[in-house]
Design a protein around this motif. Structure first.
Motif, PDB file in Angstrom:
ATOM      1  N   GLY A 388       0.810  -1.206   0.000  1.00 45.66           N
ATOM      2  CA  GLY A 388       0.000   0.000   0.000  1.00 45.66           C
ATOM      3  C   GLY A 388       0.844   1.258   0.000  1.00 45.66           C
ATOM      4  O   GLY A 388       2.017   1.244  -0.367  1.00 45.66           O
ATOM      5  N   GLY A 389       0.248   2.351   0.435  1.00 47.67           N
ATOM      6  CA  GLY A 389       0.889   3.650   0.323  1.00 47.67           C
ATOM      7  C   GLY A 389       1.674   4.042   1.557  1.00 47.67           C
ATOM      8  O   GLY A 389       2.639   3.375   1.942  1.00 47.67           O
ATOM      9  N   GLU A 390       1.237   5.110   2.222  1.00 50.61           N
ATOM     10  CA  GLU A 390       2.037   5.727   3.289  1.00 50.61           C
ATOM     11  C   GLU A 390       2.141   4.848   4.541  1.00 50.61           C
ATOM     12  O   GLU A 390       3.212   4.715   5.129  1.00 50.61           O
ATOM     13  CB  GLU A 390       1.424   7.088   3.657  1.00 50.61           C
ATOM     14  N   PHE A 391       1.024   4.282   4.961  1.00 49.78           N
ATOM     15  CA  PHE A 391       1.003   3.529   6.228  1.00 49.78           C
ATOM     16  C   PHE A 391       2.052   2.417   6.235  1.00 49.78           C
ATOM     17  O   PHE A 391       2.841   2.285   7.175  1.00 49.78           O
ATOM     18  CB  PHE A 391      -0.407   2.953   6.432  1.00 49.78           C
ATOM     19  N   GLY A 411       5.437  -1.385  -7.934  1.00 50.39           N
ATOM     20  CA  GLY A 411       4.641  -0.364  -7.245  1.00 50.39           C
ATOM     21  C   GLY A 411       3.152  -0.631  -7.339  1.00 50.39           C
ATOM     22  O   GLY A 411       2.341   0.289  -7.293  1.00 50.39           O
ATOM     23  N   ILE A 413      -0.185  -1.852  -5.805  1.00 52.58           N
ATOM     24  CA  ILE A 413      -0.749  -2.135  -4.485  1.00 52.58           C
ATOM     25  C   ILE A 413      -1.853  -3.183  -4.585  1.00 52.58           C
ATOM     26  O   ILE A 413      -2.417  -3.413  -5.649  1.00 52.58           O
ATOM     27  CB  ILE A 413      -1.294  -0.848  -3.818  1.00 52.58           C
ATOM     28  N   GLY A 437      -2.672  -0.308   3.873  1.00 60.94           N
ATOM     29  CA  GLY A 437      -3.609   0.798   4.038  1.00 60.94           C
ATOM     30  C   GLY A 437      -5.043   0.332   3.825  1.00 60.94           C
ATOM     31  O   GLY A 437      -5.300  -0.785   3.353  1.00 60.94           O
ATOM     32  N   ASP A 438      -5.993   1.216   4.163  1.00 60.41           N
ATOM     33  CA  ASP A 438      -7.409   0.860   4.030  1.00 60.41           C
ATOM     34  C   ASP A 438      -7.820   0.734   2.565  1.00 60.41           C
ATOM     35  O   ASP A 438      -8.603  -0.154   2.195  1.00 60.41           O
ATOM     36  CB  ASP A 438      -8.313   1.845   4.777  1.00 60.41           C
ATOM     37  N   GLY A 439      -7.272   1.607   1.708  1.00 57.41           N
ATOM     38  CA  GLY A 439      -7.580   1.476   0.279  1.00 57.41           C
ATOM     39  C   GLY A 439      -7.102   0.142  -0.252  1.00 57.41           C
ATOM     40  O   GLY A 439      -7.828  -0.570  -0.961  1.00 57.41           O
ATOM     41  N   PHE A 443      -8.771  -4.275  -2.402  1.00 53.26           N
ATOM     42  CA  PHE A 443      -8.493  -4.939  -3.681  1.00 53.26           C
ATOM     43  C   PHE A 443      -8.870  -6.421  -3.645  1.00 53.26           C
ATOM     44  O   PHE A 443      -9.411  -6.950  -4.612  1.00 53.26           O
ATOM     45  CB  PHE A 443      -7.000  -4.820  -4.041  1.00 53.26           C
ATOM     46  N   ASP A 465      -7.133   5.397   7.434  1.00 52.27           N
ATOM     47  CA  ASP A 465      -7.092   6.867   7.522  1.00 52.27           C
ATOM     48  C   ASP A 465      -8.130   7.477   6.591  1.00 52.27           C
ATOM     49  O   ASP A 465      -8.141   8.687   6.354  1.00 52.27           O
ATOM     50  CB  ASP A 465      -5.683   7.405   7.211  1.00 52.27           C
ATOM     51  N   TRP A 468      -6.932   7.490   0.224  1.00 48.95           N
ATOM     52  CA  TRP A 468      -5.772   7.004  -0.532  1.00 48.95           C
ATOM     53  C   TRP A 468      -4.678   8.026  -0.241  1.00 48.95           C
ATOM     54  O   TRP A 468      -4.474   8.964  -1.016  1.00 48.95           O
ATOM     55  CB  TRP A 468      -6.069   6.971  -2.023  1.00 48.95           C
ATOM     56  N   ASN A 469      -4.009   7.849   0.876  1.00 44.48           N
ATOM     57  CA  ASN A 469      -3.181   8.950   1.383  1.00 44.48           C
ATOM     58  C   ASN A 469      -1.969   9.248   0.495  1.00 44.48           C
ATOM     59  O   ASN A 469      -1.580  10.399   0.337  1.00 44.48           O
ATOM     60  CB  ASN A 469      -2.737   8.634   2.812  1.00 44.48           C
ATOM     61  N   ALA A 470      -1.367   8.222  -0.073  1.00 46.75           N
ATOM     62  CA  ALA A 470      -0.185   8.466  -0.912  1.00 46.75           C
ATOM     63  C   ALA A 470      -0.556   9.410  -2.060  1.00 46.75           C
ATOM     64  O   ALA A 470       0.190  10.350  -2.375  1.00 46.75           O
ATOM     65  CB  ALA A 470       0.362   7.153  -1.456  1.00 46.75           C
ATOM     66  N   GLU A 471      -1.718   9.178  -2.662  1.00 50.25           N
ATOM     67  CA  GLU A 471      -2.121  10.010  -3.800  1.00 50.25           C
ATOM     68  C   GLU A 471      -2.585  11.384  -3.322  1.00 50.25           C
ATOM     69  O   GLU A 471      -2.333  12.402  -3.964  1.00 50.25           O
ATOM     70  CB  GLU A 471      -3.223   9.319  -4.615  1.00 50.25           C
ATOM     71  N   LEU A 489     -12.022   8.032   1.391  1.00 51.31           N
ATOM     72  CA  LEU A 489     -12.629   6.719   1.657  1.00 51.31           C
ATOM     73  C   LEU A 489     -13.458   6.833   2.936  1.00 51.31           C
ATOM     74  O   LEU A 489     -13.355   7.824   3.663  1.00 51.31           O
ATOM     75  CB  LEU A 489     -11.538   5.648   1.815  1.00 51.31           C
TER      76      LEU A 489
HETATM   77  C1  LIG Z   1      -2.617  -1.211  -8.656  1.00 47.03           C
HETATM   78  C2  LIG Z   1      -2.337   0.191  -8.255  1.00 47.03           C
HETATM   79  N1  LIG Z   1      -3.307   1.104  -8.332  1.00 47.03           N
HETATM   80  C3  LIG Z   1      -3.083   2.377  -7.924  1.00 47.03           C
HETATM   81  C4  LIG Z   1      -1.853   2.747  -7.452  1.00 47.03           C
HETATM   82  C5  LIG Z   1      -1.591   4.179  -7.002  1.00 47.03           C
HETATM   83  N2  LIG Z   1      -1.487   4.210  -5.534  1.00 47.03           N
HETATM   84  C6  LIG Z   1      -0.290   4.092  -4.895  1.00 47.03           C
HETATM   85  S1  LIG Z   1      -0.408   4.230  -3.244  1.00 47.03           S
HETATM   86  C7  LIG Z   1      -2.077   4.493  -3.344  1.00 47.03           C
HETATM   87  C8  LIG Z   1      -2.881   4.795  -2.108  1.00 47.03           C
HETATM   88  C9  LIG Z   1      -2.974   3.656  -1.160  1.00 47.03           C
HETATM   89  O1  LIG Z   1      -3.948   3.963  -0.184  1.00 47.03           O
HETATM   90  P1  LIG Z   1      -4.007   3.143   1.142  1.00 47.03           P
HETATM   91  O2  LIG Z   1      -3.893   1.707   0.891  1.00 47.03           O
HETATM   92  O3  LIG Z   1      -5.198   3.585   1.898  1.00 47.03           O
HETATM   93  O4  LIG Z   1      -2.670   3.565   1.891  1.00 47.03           O
HETATM   94  P2  LIG Z   1      -2.316   5.018   2.485  1.00 47.03           P
HETATM   95  O5  LIG Z   1      -1.442   5.703   1.495  1.00 47.03           O
HETATM   96  O6  LIG Z   1      -3.613   5.723   2.716  1.00 47.03           O
HETATM   97  O7  LIG Z   1      -1.593   4.712   3.760  1.00 47.03           O
HETATM   98  C10 LIG Z   1      -2.529   4.444  -4.670  1.00 47.03           C
HETATM   99  C11 LIG Z   1      -3.936   4.615  -5.093  1.00 47.03           C
HETATM  100  C12 LIG Z   1      -0.853   1.758  -7.430  1.00 47.03           C
HETATM  101  N3  LIG Z   1       0.382   2.038  -7.006  1.00 47.03           N
HETATM  102  N4  LIG Z   1      -1.126   0.481  -7.793  1.00 47.03           N
END
Ligand SMILES: Cc1ncc(C[n+]2csc(CCOP(=O)(O)OP(=O)(O)O)c2C)c(N)n1
Ligand SMILES: [Mg+2]
Length: 544
Positions: A388-391, A411, A413, A437-439, A443, A465, A468-471, A489
């Motif tokens: 996932g992203g930031e978390f 990359g 997720i 992450g929650d986003g 999947f 959180d 989609w925090n990274a975006e 979300l």
């Molecule tokens: C398959 C795919 N779709 C979209 C992205 C773009 N992307 C990268 S991180 C992210 C956000 C992830 O959100 P979350 O899982 O909630 O983690 P957070 O950043 O909020 O901690 C997205 C949409 C990606 N890298 N891979």
């Protein structure tokens, strides 16, 4: 009377012979004969809720065992669903074989049922991709797929199996059975002269650095790198994140790269993660490329021009062993620089000591992983998956583990729930944790059902959180705080989703409750989700 065998029987026997008894699959018309053939076999079919999940499970299996994971999916839409997951395995250099059912060969080009140019579709995301056309030799084709998946730079291989090839029968004595050598990859070693040349360049450098690629991001690879580091007195790192020098795992890695005067790429592709040789790398820094693929050595040479010092083709593991062996007479590196680099890898921001959750009803991501750390470190066989992203980046900066898997250079997720199930199919005892992450949780939510049905318990830690925090952070940075769009979300009760599917779920909104929740999740023996309400904070980047 001569016994006859179907192509499907030959595929199943070939897999049995090679010891590939765990199959990640989802049924469909084109592969029903495989399911039938598997009934009286040693094969164990774990069936999933989406074809991509079968590939992610096979990916986790491959990364943990070094043996290709095997996925079976049906043709057309099943294959199309599976293909997306190959991208992650390709980026992470993970060996697996995707066997997809396929329209009958006599219907090709005539509008056959679910007809699709499957081999062409999978080609860009696999090491090799083709269609078997003959029943008697289908076992040989499968052995070749397994061999390619593990040779050189490991990765995914696709083989389409038309339903008529699987259904047709041939006399048993007409079958071209593969032998052990048909399955076995032939490693390409690094010759002594080349190893000595690399060691001489290391000896001549002040601050050499060895960078390995994702292939070494498993237990045996990490072991090889630490032996190499000790034998050469040279700092080593694995680059497996699209964040490159900002990968939170590697501390102040950008500073190490800035100071290095020689970088030895050991099976590490010269690509965007290395900023194509630009900052933070010193413009005067020279490079060596040892790579299983001549094309990648050539690419590095072309991109680097005069900065390219030496290149040769060799497989990563034997090359590492050759360097260790040839360095036996004396480490060529610089122990003072090694110690300096080690402390930079271990560096974390000074203000971490004072960070604490202080928003009522939410936990700081750093606190989540500080609380999880003793659970991850307790058993050396623990598997950790970060997605996932930031978390999850916070997790990567705090937790260390030699059986850690991340979504990797691709990359992409979303793979962590099926990967956790695939990991549990390999590691039957020690804890399996997946942090995401929650986003990302959304999947492959339905794979909780697979894990419950197949008795594959793990603990998913979800950082909720509500975005989609990274975006979101990219939008704030590039367009301004009033221009965030499409990143929100809901505070969805992912824990209750898991409970409804037959797993164990807990909601945590207070740090003090987290350790108990982890204990209960592990003790439940079920697939579990700890849904932690977190503060939405960008991931850490360590700078000196
Ligand atoms: C398959 C795919 N779709 C979209 C992205 C773009 N992307 C990268 S991180 C992210 C956000 C992830 O959100 P979350 O899982 O909630 O983690 P957070 O950043 O909020 O901690 C997205 C949409 C990606 N890298 N891979
Ligand atoms: Mg989020």
């Amino acid at each position: 009377m001569t016994t006859t065998l179907r192509g499907a029987d030959i595929v199943v026997r070939t897999l049995e012979q090679a010891g590939h008894t765990t199959i990640f699959t989802l049924s469909g018309n084109h592969i029903m004969s495989l399911f039938d053939a598997a009934i009286d076999s040693k094969l164990d079919l774990l069936h999933v809720r989406h074809e991509a999940a079968s590939v992610h499970m096979a990916d986790a299996f491959g990364r943990l065992t070094g043996k290709p994971g095997i996925a079976w999916v049906t043709g057309g839409p099943g294959h199309a669903n599976a293909v997306a997951a190959l991208f992650t395995a390709l980026g992470q250099e993970s060996p697996l074989v995707l066997l997809s059912g396929h329209t009958e060969t006599d219907q090709l080009g005539r509008g056959g049922f679910q007809e699709l140019r499957q081999a062409e579709m999978a080609a860009p995301v696999s090491k090799a991709s083709w269609m078997a056309a003959d029943t008697a030799t289908v076992g040989l084709e499968l052995a070749k797929a397994i061999r390619i998946a593990t040779s050189g730079r490991p990765g995914p291989v696709h083989l389409s199996l038309p339903s008529d090839v699987l259904d047709a029968t041939v006399p048993e004595d007409a079958v071209a059975w593969p032998t052990a050598s048909d399955f076995a990859a032939e490693p390409v070693s690094l010759n002594d002269a080349a190893a000595d040349a690399v060691l001489a360049m290391i000896a001549a450098a002040q601050r050499p650095l060895v960078i390995a690629g994702p292939q070494l991001a498993n237990r045996s690879g990490r072991n090889l790198l630490s032996r190499l580091e000790a034998a050469l007195s040279v700092p080593t790192a694995i680059m497996e994140s699209p964040r490159g020098f900002n990968d939170a795992t590697l501390g102040a890695f950008a500073e190490i790269a800035r100071r290095a005067d020689l970088i030895v790429l050991l099976g590490k592709a010269f690509d965007f993660t290395l900023k194509f040789g630009g900052a933070p790398i010193d413009p005067a820094c020279r490079f060596v490329s040892i790579d299983p693929e001549g094309a990648l050595v050539d690419r590095a040479a072309h991109e680097l021009g005069a900065r390219f010092a030496f290149g040769c083709v060799a497989d990563t593991n034997p090359a590492g062993e050759a360097l260790i062996r040839r360095a036996a007479a004396g480490a060529p590196g610089n122990p003072a620089w090694l110690a300096e680099a080690r402390s930079l890898f271990a560096q974390r921001p000074a203000n971490w000591a004072t960070i604490a959750s202080n928003v009522p009803g939410k936990v700081h991501p750093l606190d989540v992983f500080r609380a999880l750390k003793p659970f991850v470190e307790k058993d050396p066989d623990t598997v950790l998956i970060c997605d996932g992203g930031e978390f999850a980046q916070w997790g990567q900066s705090v937790l260390s583990n030699d059986r850690r898997m991340i979504n990797g250079v691709a990359g992409s997720i979303g793979s962590s729930l099926p990967m956790a199930g695939g990991a549990r199919a390999v590691e039957r005892r020690a804890p399996v944790f997946a942090v995401m992450g929650d986003g990302t949780f959304g999947f492959h939510m339905a794979e909780i059902d697979t894990a419950v049905r197949c008795n594959l318990p793990y603990v998913a830690i979800v950082g909720t959180d509500c975005r989609w925090n990274a975006e979101y952070n990219l939008q704030v940075r590039d367009y301004g705080p009033n221009r965030t769009h499409g990143c929100e979300l809901l505070p969805t009760r992912y824990d209750l989703v898991v409970t409804a599917l037959g797993g164990h779920g807990e909601l945590v909104d207070n740090l003090a409750d987290l350790p108990g929740a982890v204990e209960r999740a592990l003790a439940s023996g079920k697939p579990a989700c700890i849904n932690v309400m977190i503060e939405s904070i960008p991931s850490p980047v360590v700078r000196v």
